[in-house]
Write an enzyme that holds these catalytic residues in place. Sequence first.
Site, PDB file in Angstrom:
ATOM      1  N   ASN A  84       0.805  -1.194   0.089  1.00  9.44           N
ATOM      2  CA  ASN A  84       0.030   0.093   0.035  1.00  9.44           C
ATOM      3  C   ASN A  84       0.850   1.267  -0.072  1.00  9.44           C
ATOM      4  OD1 ASN A  84      -1.904   1.988   0.506  1.00  9.44           O
ATOM      5  ND2 ASN A  84      -2.389   1.331   2.577  1.00  9.44           N
TER       6      ASN A  84
ATOM      7  N   GLY B 164       2.362   2.571  10.828  1.00  9.59           N
ATOM      8  CA  GLY B 164       3.128   3.844  10.763  1.00  9.59           C
ATOM      9  C   GLY B 164       3.927   4.295  11.997  1.00  9.59           C
TER      10      GLY B 164
ATOM     11  N   SER C 196       3.192  -1.782  10.487  1.00  9.67           N
ATOM     12  CA  SER C 196       4.475  -1.674  10.588  1.00  9.67           C
ATOM     13  C   SER C 196       5.325  -3.002  10.301  1.00  9.67           C
ATOM     14  CB  SER C 196       4.876  -1.251  12.101  1.00  9.67           C
ATOM     15  OG  SER C 196       4.425   0.045  12.313  1.00  9.67           O
TER      16      SER C 196
ATOM     17  N   HIS D  99      -9.547   1.350   4.936  1.00  8.54           N
ATOM     18  CA  HIS D  99      -8.383   1.307   5.798  1.00  8.54           C
ATOM     19  C   HIS D  99      -8.578   2.457   7.003  1.00  8.54           C
ATOM     20  CE1 HIS D  99      -4.133   2.780   6.676  1.00  8.54           C
ATOM     21  NE2 HIS D  99      -3.790   1.849   5.826  1.00  8.54           N
TER      22      HIS D  99
ATOM     23  N   GLU E  98      -5.602  -4.698  11.008  1.00  9.55           N
ATOM     24  CA  GLU E  98      -4.498  -3.709  10.923  1.00  9.55           C
ATOM     25  C   GLU E  98      -4.744  -2.954  12.405  1.00  9.55           C
ATOM     26  OE1 GLU E  98      -2.527  -2.513   7.064  1.00  9.55           O
ATOM     27  OE2 GLU E  98      -4.157  -1.186   7.395  1.00  9.55           O
TER      28      GLU E  98
ATOM     29  N   GLU F  91      -6.932   4.940   7.692  1.00 14.05           N
ATOM     30  CA  GLU F  91      -6.732   6.376   7.490  1.00 14.05           C
ATOM     31  C   GLU F  91      -7.961   6.873   6.813  1.00 14.05           C
ATOM     32  OE1 GLU F  91      -3.186   5.830   5.488  1.00 14.05           O
ATOM     33  OE2 GLU F  91      -2.051   5.069   7.449  1.00 14.05           O
TER      34      GLU F  91
ATOM     35  N   LYS G 247      -0.001   4.211  -0.396  1.00 12.42           N
ATOM     36  CA  LYS G 247      -0.474   5.467   0.195  1.00 12.42           C
ATOM     37  C   LYS G 247      -0.245   6.409  -0.767  1.00 12.42           C
ATOM     38  CE  LYS G 247      -0.214   3.333   4.818  1.00 12.42           C
ATOM     39  NZ  LYS G 247      -0.332   3.403   6.051  1.00 12.42           N
TER      40      LYS G 247
END
Length: 254
Positions: free
Chosen positions: A9, A174, A214, A96, A168, A98, A11
């Site tokens: 991904n 991250g 991560s 996701h 996740e 985010e 991003k």
Amino acid sequence: MSSSLVVGNWKMNGGPKACAALAAEVSRGLEVQPATVEVVLAPPFTGLAVVRQAIAARPIALAAQNCHDQESGAFTGEVSAAMLEEIGCRFVIVGHSERRRLFNESDATIARKVAAVLRHAMRPILCVGETREERERDQTWSVISRQLDSALKGLDEGGIDTVEIAYEPVWAIGTGLNAGAQQIDEIHRAIRNFLIERFGHTRGAAVRLLYGGSVNPANARMIAEIDSVDGLLVGGASLIAESFLTIVQSFVAD
Ligand code: PGA
């Protein structure tokens, strides 16, 4: 169980030139691709066309990071599942954290996006996961089961056969913190039980469960060796071809 699935991904990183270069590097590194691993690249929308070209000669698939739930119309700035199918996507990341957090995507929106992706014969990679606060309050499973229930309840019979699920934990994305093997295994098993209860043994047992948060070349093999893990969703480490290729290799037996 089908092959393992490793998704990069990217991003919001890289214009078309950088995407083409990274895809070409990954593609070269997979000249002899392990048959047991399905590799997917998810560049930003503006990189989809060039990445498709760069991976054309390899069994690497293209994914989008998001889509709108409607087919077309007055939705300025949005991209539909139909458009993604036409450009060559086989997967779309949906829900996701985010998107949920920074773009206020609700469970209901995510359910409509899952349906839109399935209408276009692509596979949604449905992301679920708890925040640090939710984990501390012992709400991990109530959050994940709510996310799953909402996103999957409208599926037709057999719809689950083309869904991938990524666990996740939001606190691991991250941050350099990744969940421990036991934490990952516990949630993956709970998700598996949920799927079996909901869709029956054959269908529920066949869904691929990915871990993300991560993942890097140093921890990928430990995570890949967890029995309940069928794949990885990789963010930061997928931006460096060598790291991503090492992660792909973690699903290949020594
Ligand atoms: P990360 O991102 O690997 O950079 O933590 C994972 C993801 O957001 O899918």
